[in-house]
Structures are given as structure tokens and as C-alpha cells.
Scaffold this active site. Structure first.
Site, short mmCIF file in Angstrom:
data_model
loop_
_atom_site.label_atom_id
_atom_site.label_comp_id
_atom_site.label_asym_id
_atom_site.label_seq_id
_atom_site.Cartn_x
_atom_site.Cartn_y
_atom_site.Cartn_z
N GLY A 68 0.80 -1.22 0.00
CA GLY A 68 0.00 0.00 0.00
C GLY A 68 0.83 1.27 0.00
CB THR A 69 3.88 2.25 1.86
OG1 THR A 69 3.29 1.95 3.13
CG2 THR A 69 4.75 3.48 1.98
CB CYS A 94 2.24 1.34 16.75
SG CYS A 94 0.81 1.74 17.72
CB THR A 129 12.84 -9.08 -10.43
OG1 THR A 129 13.95 -8.65 -11.22
CG2 THR A 129 12.56 -10.55 -10.67
CB ALA A 154 -1.69 -9.01 -0.12
CG HIS A 155 0.06 -6.56 5.17
ND1 HIS A 155 0.18 -6.19 6.48
CD2 HIS A 155 0.30 -5.44 4.46
CE1 HIS A 155 0.49 -4.91 6.55
NE2 HIS A 155 0.56 -4.42 5.33
CG ASN A 204 -5.62 3.50 8.90
OD1 ASN A 204 -6.09 4.32 8.10
ND2 ASN A 204 -4.65 3.81 9.73
N1 PLP Z 1 -3.07 2.62 3.59
C1 PLP Z 1 -3.77 2.25 4.66
C2 PLP Z 1 -5.16 2.74 4.84
C3 PLP Z 1 -3.21 1.39 5.61
O1 PLP Z 1 -3.91 1.04 6.69
C4 PLP Z 1 -1.89 0.94 5.42
C5 PLP Z 1 -1.21 0.09 6.43
O2 PLP Z 1 -1.34 0.32 7.62
C6 PLP Z 1 -1.20 1.35 4.26
C7 PLP Z 1 -1.82 2.19 3.38
C8 PLP Z 1 0.19 0.89 3.98
O3 PLP Z 1 0.15 -0.41 3.40
P1 PLP Z 1 1.43 -1.37 3.43
O4 PLP Z 1 1.59 -1.84 4.84
O5 PLP Z 1 1.07 -2.49 2.48
O6 PLP Z 1 2.58 -0.58 2.93
#
Ligand code: PLP
Length: 378
Positions: A71-72, A321, A239, A202-203, A153
Site C-alpha cells: 500500500g505504501t 505504531c 523483478t 494484501a496483508h 484504518n
Molecule cells: N493505507 C492504509 C489505509 C493502511 O492502513 C496501510 C497500512 O497500515 C497502508 C496504506 C500501507 O500499506 P502497506 O503496509 O502495504 O505498505
């Protein structure tokens, strides 16, 4: 000793057996999906099968799925990609409750950032948005991007993305939706959300850590975030992490929003068993079925985390955190929390392996500690 109870799925969810199996099956052979030999072609098949599964899970064309490291990366790549190339956006509206990956990417993008406020229930203020964009002239002021996540979140509050996107589009804007917390937990439909880019990871629903995707509207041009090989149609160099992508594909097939819907009953039992003085964030807003965020005055987040951990329960303060420290939540502050309330927040997030009796076990442990610590102060 009683078994530990993990109630921090919005931080990360344990790996589902189906994902583990898919990953193990993809791990041993040489797996470079760009190689033309038989081993490479087999790896590419795994990547393309996962792409089809993810695309199907979010109602998107398969070519629009671009695999990332999570996500980041997706949030950064989308924002910086739209600022540096394609429409070259020159202003970004960021909702007050976005994840740091969105907020900080926008703040470091070099263009003007404005905050889209939220109501006290944690829902994006669409009246503010409509008013702000009513006379926005993209021709003279430049293209803009609206960043509004699908589900928060910390509070689980689900955002009116389709409505916000319609307002932004009428004013000539682009829309980014971070659907990291929504994916797998509630239906996510790219074809009706109206977003130009949807970001997934995914996590949070039981897939592997370190893999995600951007779902990009066909034809949308953006500057690739990182440069190198021609993977992902030149939209994301590097990759492929084939095993993780295979695990993500398995998640897309295994995570069913219907299963998460039943978690709402556990969440509601916890909510009903809390003292009246406890504030439930976003109680009257549509929320993810797995998320509960509360503030119990006189019971600081750090203390709650510590005593619950000692009692065998893993919960969170809600606010990221990532540094191992609990800090005051900008999300709760944006919803009007007092400093005291923000300092006493706790997030309980349920997931695919949460046992039926989790609500009762949480309440028993939490109430005992609350009465010991907070009552004394109150
Ligand atoms: N966006 C949201 C709303 C999230 O809750 C998170 C993770 O806490 C992220 C992005 C970041 O995702 P990742 O942990 O896959 O980098």
C-alpha cells in the site's frame, strides 16, 4: 496458559493457509517472470493468474492491475506519478483521515495540498468539497487530485468515495482511493467507484506482507515512480516477487466480504458490553464490520495496550505504531477528539481467524483492567 487472542488485523492479519500454500508452490523454482525460457513462462503464468484473480475481486479489467510492494508504494507511486507525469496535477486535496503514506506523499510532492475535513463521525465532508470545487477552474488553476480512502484504518469508517469522485470529476479532477483496509472486507468495485487509481495491499486481510497493487483506469498516463526494467508494461519496474504475488492472488479468491460481514456481530457485542462513558468512534457511520475504535477516559492507550498484552490480547492504539510508539491520532483529532480522548484510544480489529468467543474474552479482560485503572481516576 490461555491461548493468545490476536485482535489487530488492521495492522496485519495472519497469513491464510490458502495464501501460504500458493506461496510455497511458487517459491522453489527459479521465478523470473520476465525470462523467456520455460521456467520464466511458468512464473509469468503465476503472475498473470494472480492478476486475473485480483482484477476480478475488484471489478477491474486485468490490464489495469499493476503489482507493487504494498500500500505504501501504491500510494506514493500514484500521487507522485500523477504530479510528475500524465495530467501533472498541481493541487492535491487530501482527506483529514488519510494514511500517512498518502498524506506525506502529497506533502512531499511539491504541489499545493489542501485538507478535506471530516465530520465528527469521521466521514468526508462532501458539502465542503462541493463548495470548494464549485468554481474551480482546472484550465487556469491546473489539474487537481482528490485523495479519499475507502475505509479508515483506525475507525473503520467507510467513505462516500463514489459521491466524492463524482463531485471531483465534475470539476475536472482526478481521484485516488486507498482501498488497503477495504479490500477483502467489504465489496470493492472499481467500475463504480469513479476513482482513477485504487490502491490495494494484501496483508490486511490475510495475504502476504510486501505485495499490493495499483488499479489504474485504462488510458490514464502517469510517470512511473521507479525506473528500471519494463515489468508491468513499464508502469512499475523491478523483478516480480512471484511467490508474494501468487499469495495475493490466492487471497483475492479466498477473502470474501460475506465472511467479514459476520464479524460485525462480535464487534457489536463488544460495543454493547462497554460502559456508557466510553466513546465509540464513528458509531453512527457506515463502518468496516471488523473494526472498533474507542476512547475510555482515564485509561491511556499505552496502559491499555500493556495490560491487554499481559492478559494475552493483542490490540492497538489505532494510530500507526510504526515506530513502536503510541502517538496522538490525527484521525481522531480531525473528528473532534479532545486531547484526553485521543490519548485514551484503543482499536480492536477482527479478522478471518477470530474465534466466536472473542468478544466475551475481550470484554472480560478489558473491563477488569478498566475497573482497576480508570475507575480510580474518574
Ligand atoms: N493505507 C492504509 C489505509 C493502511 O492502513 C496501510 C497500512 O497500515 C497502508 C496504506 C500501507 O500499506 P502497506 O503496509 O502495504 O505498505
Amino acid at each position: 496458559m490461555a491461548e493468545r487472542l490476536y485482535l489487530d488485523h488492521n495492522a496485519t492479519s495472519p497469513l491464510r493457509p490458502a495464501c501460504r500454500e500458493a506461496m510455497l508452490g511458487a517459491m522453489d523454482a527459479p521465478r523470473n517472470a520476465s525470462s523467456v525460457h520455460a521456467e520464466g513462462r511458468a512464473a509469468k503464468r503465476l503472475v498473470e493468474d494472480a492478476r486475473s484473480a485480483v482484477a476480478e475481486a475488484v471489478g477491474a479489467p486485468r490490464e489495469s492491475v499493476v503489482f507493487t510492494s504494498g500500500g505504501t508504494e501504491g500510494d506514493n507511486a500514484a500521487i507522485l506519478g500523477l504530479v510528475r507525469g500524465g495530467p501533472k496535477v498541481s493541487r492535491i486535496f487530501v482527506s483529514a483521515i488519510e494514511h500517512e503514506a498518502v498524506r506525506l506523499a502529497a506533502e512531499h510532492s511539491g504541489v499545493q495540498v489542501e485538507t478535506l475535513p471530516v465530520t465528527s463521525e469521521g466521514v468526508a465532508d462532501l458539502e465542503w468539497l462541493a463548495q470548494r470545487l464549485s468554481d474551480y477552474d482546472a484550465k487556469s488553476e491546473g489539474a487537481f487530485l482528490l485523495c479519499l480512502m475507502l475505509a479508515n484504518n483506525e475507525t473503520g469508517v467507510i467513505q462516500p468515495v463514489a459521491e466524492a469522485a463524482a463531485i471531483a470529476r465534475r470539476a475536472g479532477g482526478y481521484v485516488l482511493t486507498d482501498a488497503v483496509q477495504a479490500f477483502g472486507k467489504i465489496p470493492v468495485d472499481f467500475s463504480t467507484l469513479g476513482a482513477d487509481i485504487l490502491v490495494l495491499s494484501a496483508h490486511k486481510a490475510g495475504g502476504p506482507v510486501g505485495v499490493g497493487a495499483m488499479v489504474v483506469m485504462p488510458g490514464l498516463a502517469f510517470e512511473p515512480f521507479q525506473r528500471g526494467g519494463g515489468q508491468e508494461e513499464y508502469r512499475r519496474a523491478g523483478t516480480h516477487n512471484v511467490a508474494a504475488i501468487a499469495g495475493f492472488g490466492a487471497l483475492a479468491e479466498a477473502a470474501r466480504p460475506e465472511d467479514y460481514a459476520s464479524l460485525a456481530a462480535i464487534r457489536d457485542r463488544i460495543e454493547a458490553g462497554l460502559p456508557e462513558s466510553v466513546r465509540v468512534w464513528g458509531r453512527d457511520a457506515p463502518r468496516l464490520p471488523n473494526t472498533l475504535c474507542i476512547s475510555a477516559r482515564g485509561f491511556p492507550s499505552e496502559t491499555q495496550l500493556m495490560v491487554m498484552d499481559l492478559a494475552g490480547l493483542a490490540v492497538s492504539a489505532g494510530s500507526a505504531c510504526s515506530s513502536g510508539k503510541v502517538r496522538t491520532s490525527p484521525v481522531l483529532s480531525a473528528m473532534g477528539a479532545s486531547e484526553d480522548e485521543a490519548r485514551c484510544a484503543l482499536r480492536v480489529s477482527l479478522g478471518w481467524d477470530t474465534p466466536e468467543d472473542a468478544g466475551e474474552r475481550f470484554l472480560a479482560a478489558w473491563t477488569k483492567e478498566y475497573e482497576r485503572v480508570a475507575r480510580k481516576v474518574a
